[in-house]
Design a protein around this motif. Structure first.
Motif, PDB file in Angstrom:
ATOM      1  N   ALA A  24      24.607  47.203  27.959  1.00 30.14           N
ATOM      2  CA  ALA A  24      24.891  45.933  27.800  1.00 30.14           C
ATOM      3  C   ALA A  24      25.942  46.025  26.582  1.00 30.14           C
ATOM      4  CB  ALA A  24      23.841  45.140  27.336  1.00 30.14           C
ATOM      5  N   THR A  79      29.930  44.697  27.074  1.00 29.41           N
ATOM      6  CA  THR A  79      30.393  43.656  26.049  1.00 29.41           C
ATOM      7  C   THR A  79      31.443  44.045  25.414  1.00 29.41           C
ATOM      8  OG1 THR A  79      28.246  42.904  25.856  1.00 29.41           O
ATOM      9  CG2 THR A  79      29.731  42.099  24.295  1.00 29.41           C
ATOM     10  N   ALA A 128      24.585  35.881  27.162  1.00 27.26           N
ATOM     11  CA  ALA A 128      24.238  37.179  27.732  1.00 27.26           C
ATOM     12  C   ALA A 128      25.137  38.468  27.272  1.00 27.26           C
ATOM     13  CB  ALA A 128      24.079  37.248  29.261  1.00 27.26           C
ATOM     14  N   LYS A 171      17.424  44.064  32.490  1.00 30.04           N
ATOM     15  CA  LYS A 171      17.651  42.994  31.683  1.00 30.04           C
ATOM     16  C   LYS A 171      16.650  41.637  31.726  1.00 30.04           C
ATOM     17  CE  LYS A 171      21.335  41.647  29.918  1.00 30.04           C
ATOM     18  NZ  LYS A 171      21.156  41.942  28.483  1.00 30.04           N
ATOM     19  N   SER A 211      24.399  39.590  33.781  1.00 29.68           N
ATOM     20  CA  SER A 211      24.922  38.809  32.723  1.00 29.68           C
ATOM     21  C   SER A 211      25.972  37.723  32.793  1.00 29.68           C
ATOM     22  CB  SER A 211      25.779  39.748  31.577  1.00 29.68           C
ATOM     23  OG  SER A 211      24.675  40.781  31.177  1.00 29.68           O
ATOM     24  N   TYR A 221      24.246  34.807  34.007  1.00 30.28           N
ATOM     25  CA  TYR A 221      22.956  34.502  33.090  1.00 30.28           C
ATOM     26  C   TYR A 221      22.985  32.911  32.930  1.00 30.28           C
ATOM     27  CZ  TYR A 221      20.707  33.765  28.857  1.00 30.28           C
ATOM     28  OH  TYR A 221      19.633  33.491  27.728  1.00 30.28           O
TER      29      TYR A 221
END
Lengths: 173, 218, 200
Positions: free
Chosen positions: A41, A45, A61, A129, C139, C142
């Motif tokens: 993650a 990102t 997130a 997740k 994500s 999300y």
């Protein structure tokens, strides 16, 4: 890659104790356990943040992996996972086990195996997740700390895997 | 073959060690001893709302003058500040060491720092850990200075206020403070010289203001 | 009571990252030593032919659990400063199921995939790409699933708190379960090996 024959793996209990002591060292030195999926993650990102920072900032997130004044890659789990690669490579080299190969059962083609590997990876990413951790972060770490959610997670991992193993038997056997 | 045997016995030995440590764990107690706490939020909120968690500076001064010994005053400020000045009977315990400082759960403890905020945090820590008689010095050391050490009366004081001030002046002198002259409102009281650090000997009944007590009921 | 060292401020973030790297090396080393670089070995767990996953995992859990328990009881480690992931029961149960299915489909879990990649396993690399896709996809979605993701928030919760049993008793129970499990695992492996021989 290596001319010498691969050495046999260690006694699982000895390897397990080694693993447990590493985990214990992490508790004692850092006050935290191990992990793996969190680094993924952070990496995503970091990548997205370089391209579309507004998109990252708008999604919690991603945003939770941002760091004040520095890259999301300057993260504990990212460095730990880098170490995992190095440690795995070291051990593999020493035991002549580094081989470019695809792990599969005899009754499945390489391409099918790789498709399954990808699907398995996607499921694992989603599962990790949802569960806020994977086998390392939840099952191992939380298991040793008697974390209630981790034990529930761990039982469900085994349940899910055993429950679905029948449908995957041709891949492995 | 010998390899199998040593392997087996190694596993066996490891199992015995794990089992022994596991059995001993039955008597090992709780590893989370110490830091955790639970609080009765209802009880705390009522205490806060009614002000039952606070003592004002004048009251504390009275207690000290009367020579009461049923309470402890804790100065939460850094050592240097404590060395410079502290309320006479106070002991210096920084917040980090507060919970482990060996205070008794049933003691009356009065906490203070420069102002109210730090003391309020410490109050919460101790109360959460089950200390029953913890109080905050209302307004902290600032209030102690303005109310006890360097009291002032407004220029247009009523006669009643003047009478009261006469008593306050006694208290101030007792603690080595400097009562501010009438109408001397320009000089900030904190500017006056802090008293020398010498514990005044409590003289029971000697101080007139001992009877005058809490105008506001805390 | 000076451990965890980091939490007591004995060193800063940057040294912490060095520690992370070293801890990772140890982690990767022992995962590889156990044979977790091989998806076949990992997946064999779920066909009862090789129960190494169970053995290694529970030995590690028991070791770390006993270690951290006794170090805490002896006053070396302050257990309350060791981070405990909060429990969100339902998402964790569902996440566990999904991850478990992914495990048997893909053959690795995230940590073991790293070791697989390090020792040249191409399938491990593909799986790792899949993890990226899964995490990224989750994500992105999300905002749609945040309600479920944050459901059943129970805070930091340990088994002693859930069961009301003493911590030490649960440590004992876990050790006992693990040892019983190991004994059973050895027995099952022998049975399966004998069965295979009989087939052949």
């Amino acid at each position: 890659m290596d001319a010498k024959p691969a050495q046999p793996y260690w006694n699982p209990y000895v390897a397990g104790i080694g693993l447990g002591l590493v985990l214990l060292a992490s508790f004692v030195i850092m006050g935290r356990g191990l992990g793996a999926s969190g680094a993924v993650a952070s990496t995503i990102t970091a990548g997205l943040n370089a391209v579309a920072p507004a998109h990252v900032a708008g999604n919690p997130a991603f945003a939770e992996y941002l760091k004040e004044g520095t890259s999301p890659l300057k993260d504990w789990l990212v460095f730990e996972v880098l170490g995992v690669f190095v440690g795995g490579f070291l051990s593999g080299m020493l035991a002549h086990r580094v081989t470019k190969t695809v792990e599969k059962g005899p009754n499945i083609t390489v391409s099918r195996r790789l498709v399954f590997a990808f699907i398995g990876g996607v499921l694992m990413g989603v599962g990790a997740k949802l569960a806020r951790g994977c086998t390392s972060g939840q099952a191992l770490t939380g298991g040793a700390l008697l974390n209630a959610g981790s034990w529930a997670f761990m039982l469900m991992v085994f349940a899910g895997a055993y429950g679905f193993a029948y449908f995957m038997r041709r891949q492995w056997q | 073959m010998p390899n199998v045997i040593t392997n087996l016995s190694l596993n066996g030995r490891l199992a015995v060690v794990a089992f022994a440590l596991g059995v001993l764990a039955l008597f090992g107690g709780n590893p989370y001893k110490g830091a955790g706490a639970s609080v009765n939020t209802k009880e705390l909120s009522i205490k806060m709302a009614t002000g039952a968690d606070q003592v004002d500076a004048a009251t504390l001064a009275d207690w000290i003058i009367q020579g009461k010994a049923d309470f402890r005053v804790v100065d939460l400020r850094p050592e240097a500040a404590y060395a410079e000045y502290h309320i006479p009977p106070a002991e210096n315990i920084p917040v980090a060491g507060l919970v482990d400082a060996g205070l008794a759960h049933n003691e009356k403890i009065i906490l203070y720092a420069e102002d109210g905020a730090r003391a309020a945090q410490a109050w919460m820590l101790l109360t959460a850990r089950g200390f029953k008689g913890v109080y905050i010095l209302h307004g902290g050391l600032d209030a102690w200075k303005s109310d006890v050490l360097f009291p002032r009366v407004p220029g247009n004081a009523t006669p009643a206020q003047l009478v009261e001030f006469a008593k306050t002046r006694e208290v101030s002198k007792f603690f080595g403070g400097t009562p501010q002259a009438l109408g001397d409102s320009s000089a900030a009281p904190q500017m006056a010289a802090m008293p020398k650090l010498a514990l005044p000997t409590p003289k029971a009944g000697a101080a007139a203001p001992a009877k005058k007590k809490k105008k506001e009921g805390c | 009571m000076m451990a965890p060292f980091f939490k007591f401020g004995l060193f800063g973030e940057n040294i912490g990252l060095v520690v992370a790297f070293l801890v990772g090396i140890g982690f990767g080393f022992f995962l590889e030593r156990a044979g977790f670089n091989s998806a076949r070995k990992l997946a064999a767990q779920f066909y009862f032919t090789d129960l190494t996953v169970f053995k290694v995992m529970f030995t590690a859990i028991v070791t770390a659990m006993l270690g951290v328990y006794w170090l805490s009881v002896l006053g070396v480690v302050d257990l309350s400063l060791v981070y405990l992931t909060p429990t969100f029961l339902v998402p964790q149960i569902v996440g566990g199921l999904v991850l478990g299915v992914g495990f048997v489909v893909g053959g690795y879990c995230p940590g073991t995939a790293c070791v697989g990649i390090a020792t040249g396993r191409i399938d491990a690399f593909v799986l790792f790409v899949g993890i990226f896709a899964g995490v990224w996809g989750f994500s992105e979605l999300y905002p749609l699933v945040s309600g479920f993701y944050n459901a059943t928030d129970m805070g930091q919760l340990t088994l002693p708190q859930v069961t009301g049993l003493p911590y030490g008793l649960l440590v004992f129970v876990v050790v006992l379960m693990a040892l019983g499990g190991f004994y059973g695992a050895e027995w099952v492996e022998k049975k399966m090996a004998a069965g295979k021989k009989a087939e052949a």
